[in-house]
Design a protein around this motif. Structure first.
Motif, PDB file in Angstrom:
ATOM      1  N   ARG A  40       1.008  -1.178   0.011  1.00 60.14           N
ATOM      2  CA  ARG A  40       0.116   0.047   0.262  1.00 60.14           C
ATOM      3  C   ARG A  40       0.949   1.336  -0.007  1.00 60.14           C
ATOM      4  O   ARG A  40       0.616   2.304  -0.813  1.00 60.14           O
ATOM      5  CB  ARG A  40      -0.923  -0.117   1.362  1.00 60.14           C
ATOM      6  N   ILE A  41       2.053   1.205   0.848  1.00 60.26           N
ATOM      7  CA  ILE A  41       2.933   2.433   0.727  1.00 60.26           C
ATOM      8  C   ILE A  41       3.558   2.656  -0.506  1.00 60.26           C
ATOM      9  O   ILE A  41       3.455   3.763  -0.937  1.00 60.26           O
ATOM     10  CB  ILE A  41       3.750   2.129   2.031  1.00 60.26           C
ATOM     11  N   THR A  42       4.220   1.610  -0.933  1.00 57.78           N
ATOM     12  CA  THR A  42       4.742   1.639  -2.280  1.00 57.78           C
ATOM     13  C   THR A  42       3.731   2.240  -3.425  1.00 57.78           C
ATOM     14  O   THR A  42       3.960   2.754  -4.235  1.00 57.78           O
ATOM     15  CB  THR A  42       5.293   0.330  -2.908  1.00 57.78           C
ATOM     16  N   GLU A  43       2.495   1.600  -3.262  1.00 56.70           N
ATOM     17  CA  GLU A  43       1.470   1.865  -4.365  1.00 56.70           C
ATOM     18  C   GLU A  43       1.142   3.531  -4.090  1.00 56.70           C
ATOM     19  O   GLU A  43       1.049   4.279  -5.288  1.00 56.70           O
ATOM     20  CB  GLU A  43       0.370   1.149  -3.954  1.00 56.70           C
ATOM     21  N   ALA A  44       0.847   3.826  -2.975  1.00 52.38           N
ATOM     22  CA  ALA A  44       0.735   5.356  -2.661  1.00 52.38           C
ATOM     23  C   ALA A  44       1.911   6.221  -3.221  1.00 52.38           C
ATOM     24  O   ALA A  44       1.528   7.360  -3.888  1.00 52.38           O
ATOM     25  CB  ALA A  44       0.421   5.601  -1.204  1.00 52.38           C
ATOM     26  N   HIS A  45       2.929   5.752  -3.290  1.00 57.13           N
ATOM     27  CA  HIS A  45       4.258   6.571  -3.431  1.00 57.13           C
ATOM     28  C   HIS A  45       4.213   6.627  -5.066  1.00 57.13           C
ATOM     29  O   HIS A  45       4.228   7.535  -5.710  1.00 57.13           O
ATOM     30  CB  HIS A  45       5.477   5.864  -3.051  1.00 57.13           C
ATOM     31  N   THR A  46       3.763   5.530  -5.878  1.00 56.91           N
ATOM     32  CA  THR A  46       3.914   5.161  -7.036  1.00 56.91           C
ATOM     33  C   THR A  46       2.781   6.311  -7.564  1.00 56.91           C
ATOM     34  O   THR A  46       2.879   7.048  -8.680  1.00 56.91           O
ATOM     35  CB  THR A  46       3.525   4.035  -7.873  1.00 56.91           C
ATOM     36  N   LYS A  47       1.793   6.351  -7.209  1.00 58.64           N
ATOM     37  CA  LYS A  47       0.636   7.212  -7.724  1.00 58.64           C
ATOM     38  C   LYS A  47       1.070   8.810  -7.380  1.00 58.64           C
ATOM     39  O   LYS A  47       0.740   9.605  -8.328  1.00 58.64           O
ATOM     40  CB  LYS A  47      -0.705   7.187  -6.725  1.00 58.64           C
ATOM     41  N   ARG A  48       1.648   9.073  -6.337  1.00 61.79           N
ATOM     42  CA  ARG A  48       1.929  10.498  -6.139  1.00 61.79           C
ATOM     43  C   ARG A  48       2.940  10.917  -7.246  1.00 61.79           C
ATOM     44  O   ARG A  48       2.825  11.875  -7.582  1.00 61.79           O
ATOM     45  CB  ARG A  48       2.612  10.590  -4.704  1.00 61.79           C
ATOM     46  N   MET A  49       3.864  10.067  -7.364  1.00 61.02           N
ATOM     47  CA  MET A  49       4.831  10.221  -8.535  1.00 61.02           C
ATOM     48  C   MET A  49       4.280  10.360  -9.931  1.00 61.02           C
ATOM     49  O   MET A  49       4.603  11.562 -10.595  1.00 61.02           O
ATOM     50  CB  MET A  49       5.945   9.147  -8.345  1.00 61.02           C
ATOM     51  N   ALA A  50       3.431   9.768 -10.114  1.00 56.97           N
ATOM     52  CA  ALA A  50       2.645   9.816 -11.408  1.00 56.97           C
ATOM     53  C   ALA A  50       1.915  11.044 -11.201  1.00 56.97           C
ATOM     54  O   ALA A  50       2.117  11.723 -12.542  1.00 56.97           O
ATOM     55  CB  ALA A  50       1.787   8.657 -11.615  1.00 56.97           C
ATOM     56  N   ALA A  51       1.359  11.519 -10.363  1.00 58.63           N
ATOM     57  CA  ALA A  51       0.387  12.656 -10.242  1.00 58.63           C
ATOM     58  C   ALA A  51       1.426  13.927 -10.558  1.00 58.63           C
ATOM     59  O   ALA A  51       1.255  14.866 -10.872  1.00 58.63           O
ATOM     60  CB  ALA A  51      -0.237  13.018  -9.205  1.00 58.63           C
ATOM     61  N   LEU A  52       2.565  13.819 -10.121  1.00 62.38           N
ATOM     62  CA  LEU A  52       3.846  14.753 -10.342  1.00 62.38           C
ATOM     63  C   LEU A  52       4.407  14.655 -11.510  1.00 62.38           C
ATOM     64  O   LEU A  52       5.230  15.641 -11.719  1.00 62.38           O
ATOM     65  CB  LEU A  52       4.819  14.634  -8.920  1.00 62.38           C
ATOM     66  N   GLY A  53       3.980  13.937 -12.349  1.00 60.60           N
ATOM     67  CA  GLY A  53       4.733  13.807 -13.733  1.00 60.60           C
ATOM     68  C   GLY A  53       6.014  13.201 -13.664  1.00 60.60           C
ATOM     69  O   GLY A  53       6.829  13.234 -14.597  1.00 60.60           O
ATOM     70  N   LEU A  54       6.053  12.242 -12.746  1.00 62.83           N
ATOM     71  CA  LEU A  54       7.402  11.463 -12.513  1.00 62.83           C
ATOM     72  C   LEU A  54       7.029   9.706 -12.883  1.00 62.83           C
ATOM     73  O   LEU A  54       7.457   9.130 -11.832  1.00 62.83           O
ATOM     74  CB  LEU A  54       7.935  11.479 -11.220  1.00 62.83           C
ATOM     75  N   ALA A  55       6.231   9.576 -13.791  1.00 63.71           N
ATOM     76  CA  ALA A  55       5.962   8.233 -13.956  1.00 63.71           C
ATOM     77  C   ALA A  55       6.937   7.396 -14.813  1.00 63.71           C
ATOM     78  O   ALA A  55       8.022   8.095 -15.239  1.00 63.71           O
ATOM     79  CB  ALA A  55       4.601   7.980 -14.999  1.00 63.71           C
ATOM     80  N   ALA A  56       7.392   6.256 -14.581  1.00 62.93           N
ATOM     81  CA  ALA A  56       8.438   5.547 -15.201  1.00 62.93           C
ATOM     82  C   ALA A  56       8.379   5.846 -16.758  1.00 62.93           C
ATOM     83  O   ALA A  56       7.311   5.807 -17.290  1.00 62.93           O
ATOM     84  CB  ALA A  56       8.550   4.158 -14.807  1.00 62.93           C
TER      85      ALA A  56
END
Lengths: 248, 248
Positions: free
Chosen positions: A232-248
């Motif tokens: 859950r923590i990793t997923e929340a992190h991934t979502k935050r990064m994506a929203a920030l324009g930092l998707a892989a």
């Protein structure tokens, strides 16, 4: 201001408060293993805050303007006050704060050594990622704690979120030069990877803390549940990064 | 706890409050030169506190124990809160804080660059010397200010003195190895010399501030009086160092 946070606030007010979560510290700490786990937890959080203070203050030197420097110094100072509350709590429950923090120095110093930002934007991303992961973890772990310890952890949590300003700066930098996004996305993944690897080291070494996390003395959490917490923590992190324009 | 402080507290409550010292900010600031001098003063103090925060936080890395690290982090955090008060006051009187601090960045950064401690004891002596000189200066300058600005400066002053713990540590180190005293005495002289040289640079460059210090717009201080002020501060420093076992 928080940009995106874990949507599930259930952990703050457990629907059914049974076991440890329904007890106060005096009662819960009668179990020596639970007591040791809480001392470990507070020691880890306290040194985490002290180390975060030190690194944010250091990153403030990379600030391009005085206003940016002041913003990072403010975050550093907030971390220091969290440290004070956690240290005072350790002393109040009869634990020696320095001794309680010592087992976590190597892992946290290792994390910071491996993730020294090379510029201002990396420092901002680290501050934001660190602040967010810490909030998620505090929220998750709160449900497993007695009422008194939970109140402290949630009070410290309430006071985080100073990293909000980091988002605007990072977004503006990516808008100005999209290539920056690729570099920072790699950086954010490295931060998360290093955080997970140091966490695993701590979990492997600290029996009481790990046992609490896997449910040995708390409310029936099992190993799979701990895995889900990390997910859950990793997923929340991934979502935050994506929203920030930092998707892989 | 303060180890030794300027015995003369007269400056806090001027015996005869005449001129600017008897006025509030609204009235005193009607004089544009006085207003400019106060903006300069607050800008210099604000950046001084921010730079002190940064340096103390950096010195915390040299701490031999976690308790020592926490003690230095606490001092750093206190400096940051002073910064916030001074910055907020600048904003409240309609001055742009960053702009107001900018003229003093070079001198203060220069001071800190020239006096980077090479070990924990040098860091402690610097924290103590810096805190003490700042207190002496705040107290001296307070008498030349309008009531409102004076109240702020004295409030920030009241909250200093976190360096007290430095004294115990330094004394213990000198007791354990008297040669340490010789090295630290040289260090303290270098700190004072560098502080005076950077102060002179500022005084030479900032007309409004200097004019206020020499009495052009305040209560009739003359250039000789400014010289005496620097003498008093230097003398208090020398006495403190001697009491600490750091005589020449």
């Amino acid at each position: 201001m928080r940009f995106m946070t874990t949507p599930d606030h259930a952990a703050e007010t457990p629907a059914e408060s049974t076991g440890v979560a329904a007890q106060d510290w005096d009662r819960a700490s009668a179990d020596p293993q639970y007591r040791a786990a809480v001392v470990d937890l507070l020691g880890a959080l306290a040194y985490g805050e002290l180390a975060a203070f030190e690194r944010l203050a250091e990153d403030a030197k990379l600030a391009p303007t005085l206003a940016d420097k002041a913003a990072l110094a403010k975050m550093a100072s907030a971390e220091f006050h969290h440290f004070e509350r956690l240290r005072d709590r350790l002393a109040a429950i009869g634990a020696e704060p320095t001794e309680s923090m010592q087992p976590f120095v190597a892992a946290l110093d290792g994390f910071h050594r491996q993730t020294a930002p090379s510029d201002w934007l990396e420092g901002l991303v680290k501050a934001y990622v660190g602040d967010s992961i810490a909030s998620d973890f505090y929220r998750e772990v709160a449900a497993r704690l007695d009422r008194d310890t939970r109140a402290l952890v949630l009070a410290v949590l309430d006071d985080t979120g100073h990293a909000g300003f980091a988002i605007e700066k990072v977004r503006a930098a990516i808008d100005a030069d999209p290539r920056v996004g690729g570099r920072l996305a790699l950086w954010a993944r490295r931060l998360m990877g290093e955080a997970l690897s140091q966490s695993q080291r701590v979990v492997a070494e600290r029996d009481a803390l790990s046992t609490m996390l896997v449910g040995g003395v708390a409310d029936g959490f099992d190993l799979a549940e701990v895995g889900r917490m990390f997910s859950r923590i990793t997923e929340a992190h991934t979502k935050r990064m994506a929203a920030l324009g930092l998707a892989a």
